[in-house]
Design a protein around this motif. Sequence first.
Motif, PDB file in Angstrom:
ATOM      1  N   ALA A 131       0.817  -1.217   0.000  1.00 37.09           N
ATOM      2  CA  ALA A 131       0.000   0.000   0.000  1.00 37.09           C
ATOM      3  C   ALA A 131       0.848   1.264   0.000  1.00 37.09           C
ATOM      4  N   GLY A 132       1.881   1.294   0.840  1.00 35.57           N
ATOM      5  CA  GLY A 132       2.715   2.490   0.915  1.00 35.57           C
ATOM      6  C   GLY A 132       3.429   2.775  -0.395  1.00 35.57           C
ATOM      7  N   MET A 133       3.951   1.725  -1.038  1.00 35.81           N
ATOM      8  CA  MET A 133       4.653   1.914  -2.307  1.00 35.81           C
ATOM      9  C   MET A 133       3.701   2.423  -3.393  1.00 35.81           C
ATOM     10  N   ILE A 134       2.504   1.828  -3.453  1.00 31.09           N
ATOM     11  CA  ILE A 134       1.531   2.258  -4.469  1.00 31.09           C
ATOM     12  C   ILE A 134       1.111   3.704  -4.212  1.00 31.09           C
ATOM     13  N   GLY A 135       0.832   4.022  -2.947  1.00 27.61           N
ATOM     14  CA  GLY A 135       0.422   5.381  -2.617  1.00 27.61           C
ATOM     15  C   GLY A 135       1.478   6.407  -2.978  1.00 27.61           C
ATOM     16  N   VAL A 164       3.279   0.904 -11.417  1.00 25.21           N
ATOM     17  CA  VAL A 164       3.056   0.014 -10.273  1.00 25.21           C
ATOM     18  C   VAL A 164       3.552  -1.391 -10.591  1.00 25.21           C
ATOM     19  N   ILE A 165       3.262  -1.877 -11.791  1.00 24.33           N
ATOM     20  CA  ILE A 165       3.731  -3.205 -12.187  1.00 24.33           C
ATOM     21  C   ILE A 165       5.259  -3.252 -12.155  1.00 24.33           C
ATOM     22  N   LEU A 166       5.896  -2.260 -12.752  1.00 26.46           N
ATOM     23  CA  LEU A 166       7.358  -2.280 -12.860  1.00 26.46           C
ATOM     24  C   LEU A 166       8.029  -2.219 -11.500  1.00 26.46           C
ATOM     25  N   GLN A 167       7.517  -1.357 -10.607  1.00 26.60           N
ATOM     26  CA  GLN A 167       8.221  -1.130  -9.346  1.00 26.60           C
ATOM     27  C   GLN A 167       7.697  -1.988  -8.191  1.00 26.60           C
ATOM     28  N   VAL A 168       6.392  -2.188  -8.123  1.00 30.15           N
ATOM     29  CA  VAL A 168       5.823  -2.926  -6.994  1.00 30.15           C
ATOM     30  C   VAL A 168       5.754  -4.424  -7.278  1.00 30.15           C
ATOM     31  N   VAL A 169       5.485  -4.798  -8.527  1.00 33.74           N
ATOM     32  CA  VAL A 169       5.409  -6.222  -8.878  1.00 33.74           C
ATOM     33  C   VAL A 169       6.789  -6.739  -9.291  1.00 33.74           C
ATOM     34  N   PHE A 170       7.398  -6.124 -10.308  1.00 33.40           N
ATOM     35  CA  PHE A 170       8.712  -6.576 -10.756  1.00 33.40           C
ATOM     36  C   PHE A 170       9.815  -6.181  -9.780  1.00 33.40           C
ATOM     37  N   GLY A 171       9.599  -5.104  -9.039  1.00 32.16           N
ATOM     38  CA  GLY A 171      10.619  -4.643  -8.092  1.00 32.16           C
ATOM     39  C   GLY A 171      11.773  -3.910  -8.733  1.00 32.16           C
ATOM     40  N   VAL A 172      11.564  -3.365  -9.940  1.00 35.28           N
ATOM     41  CA  VAL A 172      12.619  -2.622 -10.629  1.00 35.28           C
ATOM     42  C   VAL A 172      12.573  -1.164 -10.174  1.00 35.28           C
ATOM     43  N   THR A 173      13.638  -0.693  -9.594  1.00 36.03           N
ATOM     44  CA  THR A 173      13.689   0.693  -9.112  1.00 36.03           C
ATOM     45  C   THR A 173      14.851   1.478  -9.700  1.00 36.03           C
ATOM     46  N   GLY A 267      -3.053  -7.529 -15.183  1.00 35.19           N
ATOM     47  CA  GLY A 267      -3.304  -6.553 -14.135  1.00 35.19           C
ATOM     48  C   GLY A 267      -3.086  -5.105 -14.507  1.00 35.19           C
ATOM     49  N   HIS A 268      -2.545  -4.852 -15.689  1.00 33.78           N
ATOM     50  CA  HIS A 268      -2.233  -3.471 -16.067  1.00 33.78           C
ATOM     51  C   HIS A 268      -3.433  -2.770 -16.699  1.00 33.78           C
ATOM     52  N   GLU A 269      -3.841  -3.256 -17.867  1.00 31.53           N
ATOM     53  CA  GLU A 269      -4.931  -2.615 -18.597  1.00 31.53           C
ATOM     54  C   GLU A 269      -6.251  -2.704 -17.832  1.00 31.53           C
ATOM     55  N   THR A 270      -6.495  -3.821 -17.159  1.00 29.27           N
ATOM     56  CA  THR A 270      -7.764  -3.995 -16.462  1.00 29.27           C
ATOM     57  C   THR A 270      -7.924  -2.996 -15.321  1.00 29.27           C
TER      58      THR A 270
END
Length: 441
Positions: A131-135, A164-173, A267-270
């Motif tokens: 939640a914190g990362m997405i926010g 969100v997918i790139l950073q929170v799901v894939f963890g690429v920062t 999870g992206h387009e939807t």
Amino acid sequence: MTPTPLLGARTLDRQTARTLPPGPKLPTLVQTVLFAGHRKTFFPRMRAKYGDVFTIRLVPSSRVCVVLSRPEDIRDMFTTPPTVMHAGEGNQVLAPIMGAHSLLLIDDEDHARMRRQLMPAFLGNALRGYAGMIGELARADVESWPVGTPFTLHDRMRELTLEVILQVVFGVTDSTRLAELRPLVEKIVAVRPITMLAGFYPRLLKYSPWRTYLETQKRVDEILYDEIARRRTDNAGRNDVLSRLLAAGEWSDVELRDQLVTLLLAGHETTATALAWAFHELARNPSQLTAAQQAADAGDDVRLEAITKEAMRLHPVVYQVGRRVTETVDVAGYRLPRGTTIMAAIGLVHADPENYPAAGEFRPERFLSEDPPAAGTWIPFGGGARRCIGAGFTLLEATEILRAVLTRYDVHPVDPAPETAKPRNVTLVPSRGCEVIATTR
């Protein structure tokens, strides 16, 4: 496992055809075009003409698709043992894109095992950790919105949910890697129905545009495999989905890659589209916008989630889900042969006034009352053993993004006339991209 043959032109005999639910006699290609491009009007017309259960024929092989629209029939479909109702076989058109190990493409024990390994990354404690990362990502994005100038909010939501997918799901920062990934992944998620034809006709992969798509996919895969390798050697203190998956199960690199691409495409387009429809409605309902802003200010996540749920009910992002039956089954009063494709018409259930009084109106309060919608009447994530594993993540993400926008802006429509739904790949999106004007509160 031997694939279940499609029930269609080559396998359907005349006697069996007479026992199927009624349906249009239009040529298969015409029905396929109507289904692909006009399903939101095609399905209601078929239901009005043929009843709650009807049959359509689609390419390839003039396959038999039986469409269900009553909640009780769909509940039977979802609760029938998954060994009998194969969802993976019904999604094989996605195999060249998502990979053979994708949760959406496998069945039986393979599916159960993969789902068990995925679940820990999508349960309560894990979700709260995201939640914190997405926010933070949402707040950073909305600060850059144009103020007082029309823009298409759906495009902004697609950019944000991709991040969100790139950073929170894939963890690429890493900023350099993100800069390389963004344009590549944007091409991957822009997959079109013509690209998915390669799932039925693999020989197409030798030619453009299919070959070009595969080349882009290959470069994305190289980056994902590198990220997986790095995370296997240094995963301490990380809170992203990939890191949690590595900590929760035994995975091959290919299995992980296929799940990550599945999460990206599913999870992206939807999510972006659900949010666009939510803002489309809020912008046209001043009282609902005010109530939503008050909820955002007060941290009332329950109401913010209800807004997302009602947007997904009123504007189903995915209009139907399918299964292929592996043996003869009795469904909705019909005996359906092995190989039949069965579709749960989510859009018909959500729009039925028997399930939702004033079904055409946007009323988030439906999900806040002491008499909420009946079980089986809100099914945007499917149901049963194949219910979308990312449902909780989607609702959390939408809540955080709604909060970030609503605490900062008023949202107004450029044109007060509602936008219609148009097909974009497998989703139904606002026809004008959800055109809005944002003004500072």
